[in-house]
Design a protein around this motif. Structure first.
Motif, short mmCIF file in Angstrom:
data_model
loop_
_atom_site.label_atom_id
_atom_site.label_comp_id
_atom_site.label_asym_id
_atom_site.label_seq_id
_atom_site.Cartn_x
_atom_site.Cartn_y
_atom_site.Cartn_z
N SER A 78 -1.02 10.22 3.94
CA SER A 78 -1.36 9.59 2.67
C SER A 78 -2.52 10.31 2.01
CB SER A 78 -1.75 8.13 2.93
OG SER A 78 -2.32 7.56 1.77
N ASP A 121 -0.98 2.20 0.59
CA ASP A 121 0.08 2.85 -0.20
C ASP A 121 1.23 1.88 -0.44
OD1 ASP A 121 -1.28 5.24 -0.40
OD2 ASP A 121 -0.09 6.27 1.13
N GLU A 142 1.54 4.64 -3.85
CA GLU A 142 0.91 5.91 -3.49
C GLU A 142 0.11 6.43 -4.67
OE1 GLU A 142 3.50 8.75 -1.65
OE2 GLU A 142 4.53 7.17 -0.53
#
Length: 87
Positions: free
Chosen positions: A2, A73, A78
């Motif tokens: 991420s 996320d 995201e």
């Protein structure tokens, strides 16, 4: 990985008052020395970065930077770039 991981590590480093190089995205918050007081400080820091409420429980349910980043996320979507702190 991420894109939130680097700024989570930066936030952790600030709260723990250590160099970010000493932190791992996969090490548990407990192993990093995060107790309930530091957890509260971290959630406040994350609330500032996200501009949204962060529950202390999330740190226990997702107990590493990598796991928490994935959860954030999923919850918030995201990101393209790291959030800018509000100072």
């Amino acid at each position: 990985m991420s894109k939130r991981e680097p700024w989570l590590i930066d936030a952790m480093a600030e709260v723990l008052e250590v160099d970010r190089s000493q932190l791992s995205a996969t090490e548990s918050f407990a192993e990093l020395g995060v107790d309930s007081l530091l957890g509260l400080r971290l959630t406040r820091k994350l609330e500032d970065l996200l501009g949204s409420e962060v529950e202390l429980e999330w740190l226990f349910d997702h107990p590493s930077v990598r796991q928490l980043a994935r959860f954030l996320d999923e919850r918030f979507g995201e990101i393209e770039a790291a959030p800018v702190g509000r100072g």
